[in-house]
Enzyme design. Structure first.
Site, short mmCIF file in Angstrom:
data_model
loop_
_atom_site.label_atom_id
_atom_site.label_comp_id
_atom_site.label_asym_id
_atom_site.label_seq_id
_atom_site.Cartn_x
_atom_site.Cartn_y
_atom_site.Cartn_z
N ARG A 57 0.82 -1.21 0.00
CA ARG A 57 0.00 0.00 0.00
C ARG A 57 0.85 1.26 0.00
O ARG A 57 0.38 2.34 -0.34
CB ARG A 57 -0.91 0.05 1.23
CG ARG A 57 -1.88 -1.10 1.34
CD ARG A 57 -2.52 -1.14 2.70
NE ARG A 57 -1.48 -1.37 3.72
CZ ARG A 57 -1.63 -1.13 5.02
NH1 ARG A 57 -2.77 -0.65 5.48
NH2 ARG A 57 -0.65 -1.38 5.86
N GLU A 73 6.60 7.26 11.71
CA GLU A 73 6.45 8.22 12.80
C GLU A 73 7.62 9.18 12.66
O GLU A 73 8.76 8.83 12.97
CB GLU A 73 6.51 7.48 14.14
CG GLU A 73 6.29 8.36 15.33
CD GLU A 73 6.32 7.55 16.63
OE1 GLU A 73 7.43 7.39 17.19
OE2 GLU A 73 5.25 7.08 17.05
N ASP A 122 5.11 25.04 12.80
CA ASP A 122 5.57 24.22 11.68
C ASP A 122 5.62 25.10 10.44
O ASP A 122 4.71 25.90 10.20
CB ASP A 122 4.61 23.06 11.41
CG ASP A 122 4.70 21.95 12.44
OD1 ASP A 122 5.65 21.97 13.26
OD2 ASP A 122 3.84 21.07 12.42
N ASN A 123 6.68 24.95 9.64
CA ASN A 123 6.85 25.71 8.40
C ASN A 123 6.98 24.73 7.23
O ASN A 123 7.56 23.65 7.40
CB ASN A 123 8.08 26.60 8.47
CG ASN A 123 7.99 27.63 9.57
OD1 ASN A 123 6.91 28.11 9.89
ND2 ASN A 123 9.11 27.98 10.15
N ARG A 166 17.87 28.99 0.33
CA ARG A 166 17.22 29.80 1.37
C ARG A 166 18.15 29.81 2.58
O ARG A 166 18.34 28.80 3.22
CB ARG A 166 15.85 29.22 1.71
CG ARG A 166 14.89 29.20 0.53
CD ARG A 166 13.59 28.50 0.87
NE ARG A 166 12.76 28.27 -0.28
CZ ARG A 166 11.71 29.01 -0.63
NH1 ARG A 166 11.37 30.05 0.09
NH2 ARG A 166 11.00 28.70 -1.70
N HIS A 219 20.09 31.58 7.57
CA HIS A 219 19.23 32.37 8.44
C HIS A 219 19.37 31.99 9.92
O HIS A 219 19.67 30.85 10.24
CB HIS A 219 17.76 32.18 8.05
CG HIS A 219 17.45 32.59 6.66
ND1 HIS A 219 16.49 31.97 5.91
CD2 HIS A 219 17.97 33.55 5.86
CE1 HIS A 219 16.41 32.54 4.72
NE2 HIS A 219 17.31 33.50 4.66
N LYS A 267 15.60 24.28 14.93
CA LYS A 267 14.80 23.80 13.81
C LYS A 267 15.02 22.30 13.61
O LYS A 267 16.16 21.83 13.58
CB LYS A 267 15.21 24.51 12.51
CG LYS A 267 15.01 26.00 12.54
CD LYS A 267 15.53 26.65 11.27
CE LYS A 267 15.35 28.16 11.32
NZ LYS A 267 15.92 28.81 10.14
N HIS A 296 21.23 28.60 9.44
CA HIS A 296 20.73 27.45 8.68
C HIS A 296 20.39 27.85 7.25
O HIS A 296 19.87 28.95 7.01
CB HIS A 296 19.47 26.90 9.37
CG HIS A 296 18.80 25.83 8.57
ND1 HIS A 296 17.65 26.07 7.85
CD2 HIS A 296 19.13 24.55 8.35
CE1 HIS A 296 17.30 24.96 7.23
NE2 HIS A 296 18.18 24.02 7.51
N TYR A 337 9.65 21.99 8.31
CA TYR A 337 10.42 22.05 9.55
C TYR A 337 9.60 22.58 10.72
O TYR A 337 8.69 23.37 10.55
CB TYR A 337 11.71 22.84 9.39
CG TYR A 337 11.61 24.22 8.80
CD1 TYR A 337 11.83 25.34 9.58
CD2 TYR A 337 11.36 24.41 7.44
CE1 TYR A 337 11.78 26.61 9.04
CE2 TYR A 337 11.30 25.68 6.90
CZ TYR A 337 11.52 26.78 7.70
OH TYR A 337 11.47 28.04 7.16
N ASP A 389 15.05 38.73 12.78
CA ASP A 389 15.52 37.93 11.66
C ASP A 389 16.88 38.44 11.18
O ASP A 389 17.09 39.65 11.08
CB ASP A 389 14.50 38.03 10.53
CG ASP A 389 14.71 37.00 9.45
OD1 ASP A 389 15.21 35.90 9.76
OD2 ASP A 389 14.36 37.30 8.29
N LYS A 426 16.39 39.57 -0.01
CA LYS A 426 16.99 39.67 1.32
C LYS A 426 18.29 38.87 1.39
O LYS A 426 19.29 39.34 1.94
CB LYS A 426 15.99 39.17 2.36
CG LYS A 426 16.51 39.06 3.77
CD LYS A 426 15.47 38.49 4.72
CE LYS A 426 15.52 36.99 4.70
NZ LYS A 426 14.78 36.33 5.77
N ASP A 427 18.27 37.65 0.85
CA ASP A 427 19.44 36.78 0.95
C ASP A 427 20.60 37.23 0.05
O ASP A 427 21.75 36.87 0.29
CB ASP A 427 19.07 35.34 0.63
CG ASP A 427 18.22 34.70 1.71
OD1 ASP A 427 18.07 35.31 2.80
OD2 ASP A 427 17.70 33.59 1.49
#
Length: 189
Positions: free
Chosen positions: A23, A28, A47-48, A59, A62, A72, A119, A132, A143, A169-170
């Site tokens: 299936r 978990e 949660d993101n 990305r 940060h 994270k 990160h 994450y 930030d 921004k980055d």
């Protein structure tokens, strides 16, 4: 759930078990009791979930300043990404060093990135979905970040400044040597 130290022991590589049959599979992906055994005292509050459509979307790097520093627990649900955690804790024996892990839907691994680390991730496949859990809420005023291509960090990215896709921004983040890190090893992390 297998939880392993990386070359920087505060960063953990976590591999949840998958139980498959005709299936599909069951897994978990998080268990507070098992996580507490390896990383005590962490609570997740948000949660993101992100989608990066192209290969080479980066990305990061940060982090958030205290009192909104975030740990994270990161993973890839679809596709794959090169994930990086850089130690920015003043006085740390591993200050400026980094851990790299390839996270993918195939290897099902996760990386625990504690506060005191910058990160980032770079997508290796199109339509990569990154998920994450974070230990503190997002605060735009707290930030911050570091340039992904800081030569002092010597991170072996699969992209260059010319081929990477970055946010506005980055694109203008400073080098590690040009910031005053708010983290002190053993104190506020």
């Amino acid at each position: 759930m297998k939880i392993e130290d990386t070359k920087i022991p505060d960063v953990k590589l976590i591999t949840p078990k998958r139980f498959g049959d005709d299936r599909g599979f069951f897994s978990e992906t998080f268990n507070q009791r098992l996580f507490d055994d390896a990383v005590p005292g962490q609570t997740f509050v948000q949660d993101n979930h992100s989608l990066s459509r192209e290969v080479g979307v980066l990305r990061g790097l940060h982090f958030q300043h205290p009192p909104f520093a975030q740990g994270k627990l990161v993973r890839v649900i679809k596709g794959s990404a090169l994930d990086v955690a850089v130690d920015i804790r003043k006085g740390s024996p591993t200050f400026g060093q980094h851990v790299v892990a390839e996270l993918s839907e195939e290897n099902w691994q996760q990386l625990w990135v504690p506060s005191g680390f910058a990160h980032a991730f770079c997508t290796l496949e199109p339509d990569t979905i990154f998920f994450y859990k974070v230990s503190n809420f997002y605060s735009p005023e707290h930030d911050a970040g570091i340039a992904f291509d800081d030569p002092d960090l010597a991170i072996n990215w699969p992209v260059t400044r010319e081929t990477v896709t970055l946010s506005g921004k980055d694109k203008v983040l400073p080098r590690l040597k040009d910031i005053d890190s708010p983290f002190i090893y053993g104190e506020n992390c």
